[in-house]
Scaffold this motif. Structure first.
Motif, PDB file in Angstrom:
ATOM      1  N   SER A  69      21.473   5.188   8.054  1.00 56.30           N
ATOM      2  CA  SER A  69      20.193   5.199   7.358  1.00 56.30           C
ATOM      3  C   SER A  69      19.559   3.816   7.359  1.00 56.30           C
ATOM      4  O   SER A  69      20.236   2.817   7.158  1.00 56.30           O
ATOM      5  CB  SER A  69      20.389   5.686   5.928  1.00 56.30           C
ATOM      6  OG  SER A  69      19.124   5.935   5.364  1.00 56.30           O
ATOM      7  N   SER A  70      18.245   3.769   7.585  1.00 56.60           N
ATOM      8  CA  SER A  70      17.551   2.476   7.529  1.00 56.60           C
ATOM      9  C   SER A  70      16.134   2.588   6.979  1.00 56.60           C
ATOM     10  O   SER A  70      15.479   1.588   6.753  1.00 56.60           O
ATOM     11  CB  SER A  70      17.479   1.846   8.919  1.00 56.60           C
ATOM     12  OG  SER A  70      16.601   2.569   9.730  1.00 56.60           O
ATOM     13  N   TYR A  71      15.667   3.818   6.778  1.00 49.16           N
ATOM     14  CA  TYR A  71      14.267   3.982   6.386  1.00 49.16           C
ATOM     15  C   TYR A  71      14.080   4.174   4.888  1.00 49.16           C
ATOM     16  O   TYR A  71      14.903   4.771   4.213  1.00 49.16           O
ATOM     17  CB  TYR A  71      13.639   5.188   7.110  1.00 49.16           C
ATOM     18  CG  TYR A  71      13.064   4.795   8.435  1.00 49.16           C
ATOM     19  CD1 TYR A  71      11.697   4.833   8.661  1.00 49.16           C
ATOM     20  CD2 TYR A  71      13.884   4.333   9.446  1.00 49.16           C
ATOM     21  CE1 TYR A  71      11.171   4.431   9.863  1.00 49.16           C
ATOM     22  CE2 TYR A  71      13.372   3.930  10.661  1.00 49.16           C
ATOM     23  CZ  TYR A  71      12.019   3.982  10.856  1.00 49.16           C
ATOM     24  OH  TYR A  71      11.485   3.582  12.053  1.00 49.16           O
ATOM     25  N   VAL A  98      23.215  12.164  19.784  1.00 43.74           N
ATOM     26  CA  VAL A  98      22.044  13.040  19.600  1.00 43.74           C
ATOM     27  C   VAL A  98      21.245  12.560  18.394  1.00 43.74           C
ATOM     28  O   VAL A  98      21.737  12.560  17.258  1.00 43.74           O
ATOM     29  CB  VAL A  98      22.480  14.507  19.411  1.00 43.74           C
ATOM     30  CG1 VAL A  98      21.252  15.407  19.248  1.00 43.74           C
ATOM     31  CG2 VAL A  98      23.327  14.973  20.600  1.00 43.74           C
ATOM     32  N   GLU A  99      20.016  12.136  18.662  1.00 43.63           N
ATOM     33  CA  GLU A  99      19.131  11.565  17.641  1.00 43.63           C
ATOM     34  C   GLU A  99      17.826  12.352  17.592  1.00 43.63           C
ATOM     35  O   GLU A  99      17.406  12.910  18.602  1.00 43.63           O
ATOM     36  CB  GLU A  99      18.785  10.122  18.027  1.00 43.63           C
ATOM     37  CG  GLU A  99      19.547   9.065  17.282  1.00 43.63           C
ATOM     38  CD  GLU A  99      19.129   8.890  15.831  1.00 43.63           C
ATOM     39  OE1 GLU A  99      18.597   9.830  15.213  1.00 43.63           O
ATOM     40  OE2 GLU A  99      19.354   7.793  15.313  1.00 43.63           O
ATOM     41  N   ASP A 100      17.180  12.345  16.447  1.00 48.58           N
ATOM     42  CA  ASP A 100      15.850  12.964  16.393  1.00 48.58           C
ATOM     43  C   ASP A 100      14.788  12.057  16.992  1.00 48.58           C
ATOM     44  O   ASP A 100      13.931  12.495  17.738  1.00 48.58           O
ATOM     45  CB  ASP A 100      15.484  13.356  14.942  1.00 48.58           C
ATOM     46  CG  ASP A 100      15.627  12.195  13.970  1.00 48.58           C
ATOM     47  OD1 ASP A 100      16.293  11.201  14.300  1.00 48.58           O
ATOM     48  OD2 ASP A 100      15.057  12.287  12.869  1.00 48.58           O
ATOM     49  N   ILE A 101      14.847  10.739  16.668  1.00 47.74           N
ATOM     50  CA  ILE A 101      13.791   9.842  17.157  1.00 47.74           C
ATOM     51  C   ILE A 101      14.332   8.433  17.386  1.00 47.74           C
ATOM     52  O   ILE A 101      15.188   7.955  16.637  1.00 47.74           O
ATOM     53  CB  ILE A 101      12.598   9.810  16.162  1.00 47.74           C
ATOM     54  CG1 ILE A 101      11.422   9.011  16.734  1.00 47.74           C
ATOM     55  CG2 ILE A 101      13.010   9.264  14.792  1.00 47.74           C
ATOM     56  CD1 ILE A 101      10.109   9.219  15.975  1.00 47.74           C
ATOM     57  N   VAL A 102      13.853   7.809  18.461  1.00 49.38           N
ATOM     58  CA  VAL A 102      14.068   6.375  18.667  1.00 49.38           C
ATOM     59  C   VAL A 102      12.724   5.712  18.437  1.00 49.38           C
ATOM     60  O   VAL A 102      11.760   5.974  19.162  1.00 49.38           O
ATOM     61  CB  VAL A 102      14.578   6.051  20.083  1.00 49.38           C
ATOM     62  CG1 VAL A 102      14.870   4.554  20.190  1.00 49.38           C
ATOM     63  CG2 VAL A 102      15.821   6.849  20.408  1.00 49.38           C
ATOM     64  N   ASP A 103      12.674   4.873  17.400  1.00 49.59           N
ATOM     65  CA  ASP A 103      11.403   4.266  16.999  1.00 49.59           C
ATOM     66  C   ASP A 103      11.502   2.753  17.277  1.00 49.59           C
ATOM     67  O   ASP A 103      11.240   2.310  18.396  1.00 49.59           O
ATOM     68  CB  ASP A 103      11.198   4.598  15.516  1.00 49.59           C
ATOM     69  CG  ASP A 103       9.844   4.197  14.982  1.00 49.59           C
ATOM     70  OD1 ASP A 103       9.119   3.475  15.683  1.00 49.59           O
ATOM     71  OD2 ASP A 103       9.505   4.584  13.855  1.00 49.59           O
ATOM     72  N   THR A 104      11.907   1.949  16.296  1.00 48.80           N
ATOM     73  CA  THR A 104      12.109   0.525  16.574  1.00 48.80           C
ATOM     74  C   THR A 104      13.311   0.322  17.496  1.00 48.80           C
ATOM     75  O   THR A 104      13.419  -0.689  18.175  1.00 48.80           O
ATOM     76  CB  THR A 104      12.367  -0.265  15.271  1.00 48.80           C
ATOM     77  OG1 THR A 104      13.571   0.236  14.675  1.00 48.80           O
ATOM     78  CG2 THR A 104      11.211  -0.119  14.290  1.00 48.80           C
ATOM     79  N   GLY A 105      14.239   1.287  17.494  1.00 46.42           N
ATOM     80  CA  GLY A 105      15.472   1.155  18.285  1.00 46.42           C
ATOM     81  C   GLY A 105      16.584   0.448  17.513  1.00 46.42           C
ATOM     82  O   GLY A 105      17.706   0.337  18.006  1.00 46.42           O
ATOM     83  N   LEU A 106      16.303  -0.014  16.301  1.00 47.81           N
ATOM     84  CA  LEU A 106      17.286  -0.792  15.538  1.00 47.81           C
ATOM     85  C   LEU A 106      18.526   0.038  15.187  1.00 47.81           C
ATOM     86  O   LEU A 106      19.643  -0.458  15.216  1.00 47.81           O
ATOM     87  CB  LEU A 106      16.645  -1.367  14.262  1.00 47.81           C
ATOM     88  CG  LEU A 106      15.562  -2.430  14.502  1.00 47.81           C
ATOM     89  CD1 LEU A 106      14.857  -2.797  13.196  1.00 47.81           C
ATOM     90  CD2 LEU A 106      16.166  -3.678  15.142  1.00 47.81           C
ATOM     91  N   THR A 107      18.297   1.324  14.876  1.00 50.10           N
ATOM     92  CA  THR A 107      19.426   2.183  14.503  1.00 50.10           C
ATOM     93  C   THR A 107      20.386   2.345  15.686  1.00 50.10           C
ATOM     94  O   THR A 107      21.599   2.163  15.553  1.00 50.10           O
ATOM     95  CB  THR A 107      18.922   3.576  14.055  1.00 50.10           C
ATOM     96  OG1 THR A 107      18.037   3.396  12.949  1.00 50.10           O
ATOM     97  CG2 THR A 107      20.059   4.489  13.661  1.00 50.10           C
ATOM     98  N   LEU A 108      19.830   2.647  16.859  1.00 49.65           N
ATOM     99  CA  LEU A 108      20.696   2.872  18.019  1.00 49.65           C
ATOM    100  C   LEU A 108      21.284   1.573  18.553  1.00 49.65           C
ATOM    101  O   LEU A 108      22.403   1.571  19.075  1.00 49.65           O
ATOM    102  CB  LEU A 108      19.939   3.633  19.106  1.00 49.65           C
ATOM    103  CG  LEU A 108      19.879   5.136  18.809  1.00 49.65           C
ATOM    104  CD1 LEU A 108      18.927   5.846  19.737  1.00 49.65           C
ATOM    105  CD2 LEU A 108      21.270   5.749  18.933  1.00 49.65           C
TER     106      LEU A 108
HETATM  107  C1  PRP Z   1      15.592   7.783  11.284  1.00 45.12           C
HETATM  108  C2  PRP Z   1      15.947   8.587  12.518  1.00 45.12           C
HETATM  109  C3  PRP Z   1      16.693   7.613  13.360  1.00 45.12           C
HETATM  110  C4  PRP Z   1      16.058   6.297  13.018  1.00 45.12           C
HETATM  111  C5  PRP Z   1      15.124   5.871  14.106  1.00 45.12           C
HETATM  112  O1  PRP Z   1      16.692   7.761  10.435  1.00 45.12           O
HETATM  113  O2  PRP Z   1      16.732   9.703  12.199  1.00 45.12           O
HETATM  114  O3  PRP Z   1      18.058   7.574  13.050  1.00 45.12           O
HETATM  115  O4  PRP Z   1      15.331   6.491  11.790  1.00 45.12           O
HETATM  116  O5  PRP Z   1      14.415   4.728  13.750  1.00 45.12           O
HETATM  117  P1  PRP Z   1      14.601   3.318  14.441  1.00 45.12           P
HETATM  118  O6  PRP Z   1      14.623   3.512  15.924  1.00 45.12           O
HETATM  119  O7  PRP Z   1      13.368   2.573  13.975  1.00 45.12           O
HETATM  120  O8  PRP Z   1      15.862   2.690  13.928  1.00 45.12           O
HETATM  121  P2  PRP Z   1      16.621   7.373   8.877  1.00 45.12           P
HETATM  122  O9  PRP Z   1      17.161   5.985   8.704  1.00 45.12           O
HETATM  123  O10 PRP Z   1      15.252   7.634   8.336  1.00 45.12           O
HETATM  124  O11 PRP Z   1      17.668   8.374   8.256  1.00 45.12           O
HETATM  125  P3  PRP Z   1      17.681   9.996   8.350  1.00 45.12           P
HETATM  126  O12 PRP Z   1      18.248  10.357   9.698  1.00 45.12           O
HETATM  127  O13 PRP Z   1      18.565  10.396   7.209  1.00 45.12           O
HETATM  128  O14 PRP Z   1      16.251  10.476   8.186  1.00 45.12           O
END
Ligand code: PRP
Length: 176
Positions: A69-71, A98-108
């Motif tokens: 989690s980061s959001y 398996v991810e829903d979205i790659v946004d900033t990429g920081l999580t991955l």
């Molecule tokens: C969301 C999403 C990704 C991540 C992508 O997770 O599921 O894991 O943000 O964003 P990034 O590329 O900017 O890092 P979130 O932290 O919101 O947790 P969630 O999966 O519980 O919604």
């Protein structure tokens, strides 16, 4: 559909999602034939995508999950936390994240650093949505469902303050 106060517009319909997830499943199954891949779902956002994708995987495989989690609200805090780690070892395994979205990429980016030393035979990323315009870290998903613009999206697992994950489509969030 009646107007929803939280919804600017539907971006990807239920039908479009089903068709693309079917294609991704076919492609991944062809690439991993005989390799018994391990699909690692990143909770919680992956949940609907993961379930639908798995129904389209036709090779023997195993499943495991991590919760990261980061959001907070509509913004990444930039600080990724592991809330739940893998149950199984990934040593020698062919891993598909398996991810829903790659946004900033920081999580991955954080996840790849974290998994690198655990001895996987290979690690690839499958994401439903890719938002390359917002990247802050180098991440290259091999399997991408849809590329999206820099808009805040909800539904099909994606939330705003934990709401709207249950929507069967991807929509653009309407800021009040
Ligand atoms: C969301 C999403 C990704 C991540 C992508 O997770 O599921 O894991 O943000 O964003 P990034 O590329 O900017 O890092 P979130 O932290 O919101 O947790 P969630 O999966 O519980 O919604």
């Amino acid at each position: 559909m009646p107007e929803q106060p939280f919804l600017e517009r539907i971006l990807i319909s239920e039908e479009q999602l089903a068709a693309r997830v079917h294609e991704l499943g076919r492609q991944i199954s062809a690439d991993y034939r005989g390799k018994q891949p391990l699909f690692v779902g990143i909770l919680r956002g992956c949940i609907l995508f993961y379930a639908d994708l798995m129904k389209n995987i036709s090779v023997d495989c195993t499943m495991d999950f991590m919760c990261l989690s980061s959001y907070a609200g509509t913004g990444s805090t930039g600080h990724v936390r592991t809330m739940l780690d893998l149950r199984e070892s990934i040593k020698g395994r062919h891993v598909v994240i398996v991810e829903d979205i790659v946004d900033t990429g920081l999580t991955l980016d954080y996840l790849m650093q974290h998994l690198k030393d655990r001895g996987a035979a290979s690690i690839e990323i499958c994401c439903l949505l890719d938002k390359p315009s917002n990247r802050k870290a180098e991440v290259h998903p091999k399997y991408v469902g849809f590329t999206v613009e820099n808009e805040f999206v909800i539904g099909y697992g994606l939330d705003y303050n934990e709401l709207y994950r249950n929507l069967p489509y991807i929509g653009v969030f309407k800021k009040q």
